[in-house]
Design a protein around this motif. Sequence first.
Motif, PDB file in Angstrom:
ATOM      1  N   PHE A  46       0.854  -1.183   0.000  1.00 54.16           N
ATOM      2  CA  PHE A  46       0.000   0.000   0.000  1.00 54.16           C
ATOM      3  C   PHE A  46       0.892   1.236   0.000  1.00 54.16           C
ATOM      4  O   PHE A  46       1.222   1.782   1.035  1.00 54.16           O
ATOM      5  N   VAL A  47       1.325   1.675  -1.175  1.00 55.66           N
ATOM      6  CA  VAL A  47       2.212   2.833  -1.258  1.00 55.66           C
ATOM      7  C   VAL A  47       1.557   4.006  -1.982  1.00 55.66           C
ATOM      8  O   VAL A  47       1.983   5.136  -1.828  1.00 55.66           O
ATOM      9  N   LYS A  48       0.529   3.735  -2.763  1.00 54.24           N
ATOM     10  CA  LYS A  48      -0.126   4.811  -3.500  1.00 54.24           C
ATOM     11  C   LYS A  48      -1.492   5.090  -2.882  1.00 54.24           C
ATOM     12  O   LYS A  48      -2.192   4.189  -2.444  1.00 54.24           O
ATOM     13  N   VAL A  49      -1.870   6.337  -2.888  1.00 57.01           N
ATOM     14  CA  VAL A  49      -3.177   6.728  -2.367  1.00 57.01           C
ATOM     15  C   VAL A  49      -4.197   6.529  -3.481  1.00 57.01           C
ATOM     16  O   VAL A  49      -3.987   6.952  -4.607  1.00 57.01           O
ATOM     17  N   ARG A  50      -5.282   5.876  -3.148  1.00 56.26           N
ATOM     18  CA  ARG A  50      -6.356   5.680  -4.114  1.00 56.26           C
ATOM     19  C   ARG A  50      -7.583   6.437  -3.623  1.00 56.26           C
ATOM     20  O   ARG A  50      -7.994   6.280  -2.483  1.00 56.26           O
ATOM     21  N   TYR A  51      -8.172   7.204  -4.482  1.00 57.64           N
ATOM     22  CA  TYR A  51      -9.360   7.963  -4.106  1.00 57.64           C
ATOM     23  C   TYR A  51     -10.586   7.186  -4.584  1.00 57.64           C
ATOM     24  O   TYR A  51     -11.081   7.377  -5.676  1.00 57.64           O
ATOM     25  N   LEU A  52     -11.056   6.284  -3.752  1.00 58.31           N
ATOM     26  CA  LEU A  52     -12.193   5.451  -4.098  1.00 58.31           C
ATOM     27  C   LEU A  52     -13.445   5.881  -3.358  1.00 58.31           C
ATOM     28  O   LEU A  52     -14.470   5.235  -3.465  1.00 58.31           O
ATOM     29  N   GLY A  53     -13.365   6.912  -2.610  1.00 62.50           N
ATOM     30  CA  GLY A  53     -14.451   7.316  -1.739  1.00 62.50           C
ATOM     31  C   GLY A  53     -13.984   7.203  -0.307  1.00 62.50           C
ATOM     32  O   GLY A  53     -13.138   6.367   0.020  1.00 62.50           O
ATOM     33  N   LEU A  54     -14.510   8.039   0.532  1.00 59.32           N
ATOM     34  CA  LEU A  54     -14.039   8.084   1.915  1.00 59.32           C
ATOM     35  C   LEU A  54     -14.325   6.785   2.663  1.00 59.32           C
ATOM     36  O   LEU A  54     -13.480   6.291   3.399  1.00 59.32           O
ATOM     37  N   LYS A  55     -15.515   6.226   2.491  1.00 59.35           N
ATOM     38  CA  LYS A  55     -15.851   4.995   3.213  1.00 59.35           C
ATOM     39  C   LYS A  55     -14.950   3.850   2.786  1.00 59.35           C
ATOM     40  O   LYS A  55     -14.436   3.097   3.614  1.00 59.35           O
ATOM     41  N   LYS A  56     -14.769   3.707   1.479  1.00 60.85           N
ATOM     42  CA  LYS A  56     -13.985   2.587   0.967  1.00 60.85           C
ATOM     43  C   LYS A  56     -12.506   2.732   1.350  1.00 60.85           C
ATOM     44  O   LYS A  56     -11.861   1.760   1.741  1.00 60.85           O
ATOM     45  N   SER A  57     -11.978   3.948   1.268  1.00 57.04           N
ATOM     46  CA  SER A  57     -10.572   4.169   1.627  1.00 57.04           C
ATOM     47  C   SER A  57     -10.333   3.924   3.111  1.00 57.04           C
ATOM     48  O   SER A  57      -9.343   3.284   3.484  1.00 57.04           O
ATOM     49  N   SER A  58     -11.238   4.421   3.954  1.00 56.95           N
ATOM     50  CA  SER A  58     -11.041   4.222   5.393  1.00 56.95           C
ATOM     51  C   SER A  58     -11.214   2.760   5.777  1.00 56.95           C
ATOM     52  O   SER A  58     -10.499   2.252   6.631  1.00 56.95           O
ATOM     53  N   ALA A  59     -12.133   2.057   5.114  1.00 57.66           N
ATOM     54  CA  ALA A  59     -12.305   0.626   5.391  1.00 57.66           C
ATOM     55  C   ALA A  59     -11.053  -0.153   4.989  1.00 57.66           C
ATOM     56  O   ALA A  59     -10.622  -1.065   5.699  1.00 57.66           O
ATOM     57  N   GLN A  60     -10.450   0.217   3.876  1.00 59.81           N
ATOM     58  CA  GLN A  60      -9.235  -0.448   3.431  1.00 59.81           C
ATOM     59  C   GLN A  60      -8.087  -0.208   4.402  1.00 59.81           C
ATOM     60  O   GLN A  60      -7.336  -1.127   4.739  1.00 59.81           O
ATOM     61  N   LEU A  61      -7.952   1.021   4.890  1.00 59.59           N
ATOM     62  CA  LEU A  61      -6.884   1.327   5.838  1.00 59.59           C
ATOM     63  C   LEU A  61      -7.078   0.601   7.168  1.00 59.59           C
ATOM     64  O   LEU A  61      -6.116   0.100   7.748  1.00 59.59           O
ATOM     65  N   VAL A  62      -8.321   0.541   7.643  1.00 62.96           N
ATOM     66  CA  VAL A  62      -8.592  -0.172   8.895  1.00 62.96           C
ATOM     67  C   VAL A  62      -8.229  -1.644   8.740  1.00 62.96           C
ATOM     68  O   VAL A  62      -7.605  -2.247   9.617  1.00 62.96           O
ATOM     69  N   THR A  63      -8.580  -2.228   7.589  1.00 61.50           N
ATOM     70  CA  THR A  63      -8.244  -3.626   7.325  1.00 61.50           C
ATOM     71  C   THR A  63      -6.735  -3.829   7.256  1.00 61.50           C
ATOM     72  O   THR A  63      -6.206  -4.797   7.814  1.00 61.50           O
ATOM     73  N   LEU A  64      -6.043  -2.915   6.596  1.00 64.82           N
ATOM     74  CA  LEU A  64      -4.590  -3.039   6.493  1.00 64.82           C
ATOM     75  C   LEU A  64      -3.912  -2.899   7.851  1.00 64.82           C
ATOM     76  O   LEU A  64      -2.935  -3.606   8.137  1.00 64.82           O
ATOM     77  N   PHE A  65      -4.405  -2.011   8.701  1.00 67.74           N
ATOM     78  CA  PHE A  65      -3.815  -1.889  10.036  1.00 67.74           C
ATOM     79  C   PHE A  65      -4.089  -3.128  10.877  1.00 67.74           C
ATOM     80  O   PHE A  65      -3.239  -3.555  11.648  1.00 67.74           O
ATOM     81  N   ALA A  66      -5.254  -3.721  10.717  1.00 67.55           N
ATOM     82  CA  ALA A  66      -5.541  -4.977  11.431  1.00 67.55           C
ATOM     83  C   ALA A  66      -4.603  -6.080  10.951  1.00 67.55           C
ATOM     84  O   ALA A  66      -4.061  -6.849  11.758  1.00 67.55           O
ATOM     85  N   LEU A  67      -4.381  -6.146   9.644  1.00 67.50           N
ATOM     86  CA  LEU A  67      -3.452  -7.140   9.109  1.00 67.50           C
ATOM     87  C   LEU A  67      -2.024  -6.879   9.563  1.00 67.50           C
ATOM     88  O   LEU A  67      -1.261  -7.818   9.828  1.00 67.50           O
TER      89      LEU A  67
END
Length: 76
Positions: A46-67
Amino acid sequence: MRPGKRKALNIENQAEALIHKAEKLKAGIRAKVEHPFRVIKRQFGFVKVRYLGLKKSSAQLVTLFALSNLWMMRGK
């Protein structure tokens, strides 16, 4: 504080010793905070920022931090 300025501090001076102690504390906190970001970047790509929408981006980051938490605790 830059490393050169920190090295130039006179530890015998009480005020500068206090500054040195504060800088050391800040560096320790910074190291603990930046480690999960490095795991996310290196292990999960996860090195590039993707603008997929606030909900989707924050959900992805939360998942990555859990992983990343699972990744860091894998040996314990």
